[in-house]
Design an enzyme around this catalytic site. Structure first.
Site, mmCIF file in Angstrom:
data_model
loop_
_atom_site.group_PDB
_atom_site.id
_atom_site.type_symbol
_atom_site.label_atom_id
_atom_site.label_comp_id
_atom_site.label_asym_id
_atom_site.label_seq_id
_atom_site.Cartn_x
_atom_site.Cartn_y
_atom_site.Cartn_z
ATOM 1 N N GLU A 173 0.843 -1.211 0.000
ATOM 2 C CA GLU A 173 0.000 0.000 0.000
ATOM 3 C C GLU A 173 0.873 1.255 0.000
ATOM 4 O O GLU A 173 0.733 2.142 0.841
ATOM 5 C CB GLU A 173 -0.996 -0.030 1.171
ATOM 6 C CG GLU A 173 -1.941 -1.210 1.065
ATOM 7 C CD GLU A 173 -3.209 -1.133 1.919
ATOM 8 O OE1 GLU A 173 -3.315 -0.288 2.820
ATOM 9 O OE2 GLU A 173 -4.127 -1.947 1.654
ATOM 10 N N GLU A 296 -4.899 -8.733 -0.689
ATOM 11 C CA GLU A 296 -5.718 -8.449 0.509
ATOM 12 C C GLU A 296 -7.163 -8.330 0.057
ATOM 13 O O GLU A 296 -7.487 -7.493 -0.801
ATOM 14 C CB GLU A 296 -5.273 -7.166 1.213
ATOM 15 C CG GLU A 296 -3.984 -7.336 1.983
ATOM 16 C CD GLU A 296 -3.592 -6.125 2.811
ATOM 17 O OE1 GLU A 296 -4.495 -5.433 3.326
ATOM 18 O OE2 GLU A 296 -2.376 -5.882 2.938
HETATM 19 O O1 AHR Z 1 -5.284 -6.212 6.660
HETATM 20 C C1 AHR Z 1 -5.223 -5.077 7.469
HETATM 21 C C2 AHR Z 1 -4.569 -3.880 6.770
HETATM 22 O O2 AHR Z 1 -5.363 -3.475 5.694
HETATM 23 C C3 AHR Z 1 -3.213 -4.128 6.159
HETATM 24 O O3 AHR Z 1 -2.186 -4.005 7.086
HETATM 25 C C4 AHR Z 1 -3.124 -3.046 5.127
HETATM 26 O O4 AHR Z 1 -2.311 -3.403 4.046
HETATM 27 C C5 AHR Z 1 -4.573 -2.801 4.740
HETATM 28 O O5 AHR Z 1 -4.885 -1.457 4.740
#
Ligand code: AHR
Length: 498
Positions: A173, A296
């Site tokens: 991110e 994710e």
């Molecule tokens: O999964 C939780 C968080 O969500 C992670 O650390 C981040 O990459 C995302 O914003």
């Protein structure tokens, strides 16, 4: 009539087993307690890693595990997590609760966990607050087979041979918690950092660039244009956030039909996002050499009342099972481009497969979906046509059914189906179209419950668990299946080898 026509002789690509991948971050109780209890713990463990969790995860064949974050990855300095544990430096986990990290779980412990699970490691390197030199050294420490000060250190720390590291991510991110960068700036940084991620082992390291989130298409465009030829994968993050907004998330367990519908509607957005991001990637990479890695995804609800909100601990209901079911069907359908996905997160955080309470453990409805769907791992995706009605609520609609069909090595045709409707069961005619195969019998399992917010607790471990599915009636063209309301179904169509 709802109808599924399976064109069993028409293969559409291979479903990479890594679509069934997972993610573990140093966040809340995911690593500590979820996996790591330490060698001295009364909780049964193998070299500090709890046995019950590993055993449960082996059953669903976790193919790949992403670590150490997440936002944590861009704060992580790998040298803090090696050497004798009692001498490891304590560091601040400022992103997730401002707690102290004792670094007892580091590179060696993570690699051991992957070996115990039988999963490929996918490590995310630090670009946000780490140097190129640090990343270069980590790769050398883990994967170089010759004699260097770093490899001697690795040996001193108990690992003689280098590890096989297949997947490495360059930052997380980077548009947000990983550095708030512009895509043009990150594209240059990516090119620079990845240059020092050398492949010393037999297999080339698969390099994953930090990709976009949601519909941030400009990020994908810039990354593909300016750095596409230096990457093997580009990531995408998308969460199904319940409630009104990120600031006003909904409860994990207390919700009505409207909120249930809204969540599934949001989960289905994944299909459009993948289509759009893939379309941009196609312009620069028509041969689909660069994989889209959804590293994710999952449901994000309010944290369980009474717990630290930064630990992101939430319960997991039948609604979450349906979110998982439709998402995995979407990934399967895009398997030509989507070659890995990692649910956030594997234990005790967000849409977890497993929840623990000290030495106790429970399997969530989402765990059971991964169990039902494991039949698709590395199978051939098959063509099908699904005609079904809509699930309508307050003038809005979503398709009532979601499906995937694949054929495994043994010749079995496996179907996964979700009936999204909260209260209506659905009769589905399944027609089997094949010149080659003859359908002999059908075996199935179904996951459902009386309420869409049903969930497992430490007092009632098996409230939501798969049952044998027997609601199948054969006719001359195929068979009829009755899908209970709010259910996830897996059918194996057994065809003897000709
Ligand atoms: O999964 C939780 C968080 O969500 C992670 O650390 C981040 O990459 C995302 O914003």
């Amino acid at each position: 009539m709802n109808r599924l026509i399976i064109n069993a002789d028409r293969k559409k690509g291979k479903i990479d087993r890594n679509i069934y991948g997972h993610f573990a971050e140093h966040l809340g109780r995911c690593i500590y307690e979820g996996f790591w209890v330490g060698e001295e713990s009364p909780i049964p463990n193998t070299r500090g890693i709890r046995k019950d969790v590993v055993e449960a995860l082996r059953k669903i064949r976790v193919p790949v595990l992403r670590w150490p974050g997440g936002c944590f990855a861009d704060q992580y300095h790998w040298q803090d997590g090696i050497g004798p544990r009692e001498k490891r430096k304590q560091t601040l986990n400022s992103y997730w609760g401002g707690i102290m990290e004792n670094n007892h779980f580091g590179t060696h412990e993570f690699m051991d966990l992957c070996a115990q699970l039988g999963a490929e490691p996918y490590i995310c390197g630090n670009v946000g607050s780490g140097s190129v030199y640090e990343m270069e050294q980590w790769i050398e420490y883990m994967t170089f087979d010759g004699e260097t000060p770093l490899t001697s250190l690795r040996k001193e720390n108990g690992r003689e041979k280098p590890w096989e590291l297949k997947y490495f991510g360059i930052g997380n991110e980077s548009w947000g918690c990983g550095g708030n960068m512009r895509p043009e700036y990150y594209a240059d940084l990516y090119r620079r950092y990845q240059t020092y991620v050398k492949s010393y082992g037999e297999e080339k390291i698969f390099k994953i660039a930090c990709g976009s989130h949601d519909d941030y298409y400009h990020w994908t465009e810039v990354l593909m244009a300016q750095a596409g030829k230096y990457m093997d994968g580009l990531s995408l993050h998308y969460y199904t956030v319940s409630g009104k907004s990120w600031k006003e998330k909904g409860s994990a367990t207390e919700f009505g039909q409207e909120e249930y519908f809204r969540c599934l509607q949001k989960a289905l957005v994944m299909d459009r996002l993948i289509t759009e991001h893939s379309g941009i990637m196609d312009k620069y990479d028509p041969e689909k050499k660069v994989a889209l890695i959804v590293d994710e995804w999952g449901a994000w609800h309010q944290a369980e009342p009474g717990t630290n909100p930064r630990f992101l601990y939430q319960q997991n209901t039948l609604r979450d099972a349906l979110i998982a079911g439709v998402s995995l069907n979407i990934f399967n359908s895009h398997c030509a481009r989507v070659r890995m996905a990692n649910l956030a997160q594997i234990v005790n955080v967000l849409q977890a497969l497993i929840l623990t309470r000290g030495g106790e453990m429970l399997l969530t409805p989402t765990y059971h979906v991964f169990d039902l769907y494991q039949v698709h791992q590395d199978a051939d995706l098959l063509d099908f046509q699904l005609d079904c009605g809509d699930y309508e609520l307050n003038g809005e609609k979503i398709p009532a059914l979601s499906a995937s069909v694949s054929r495994d090595e043994a010749g079995r045709v496996n179907v996964t189906l979700c009936n999204l409707h909260a209260s209506a069961r659905i009769n589905l005619e399944i027609l089997f179209n094949s010149a080659e195969l003859k359908l002999e019998r059908v075996e199935g399992r179904v996951l459902t419950a009386d309420q869409v917010n049903a969930h497992n607790t430490f007092e009632e471990l098996d409230k939501v668990k798969p049952e044998v599915f027997e609601s199948v009636q054969f006719n001359e063209k195929g068979f009829l299946a009755t899908l209970p309301a709010a259910s996830v179904l897996q059918l194996s169509l057994v065809c003897p080898k000709q």
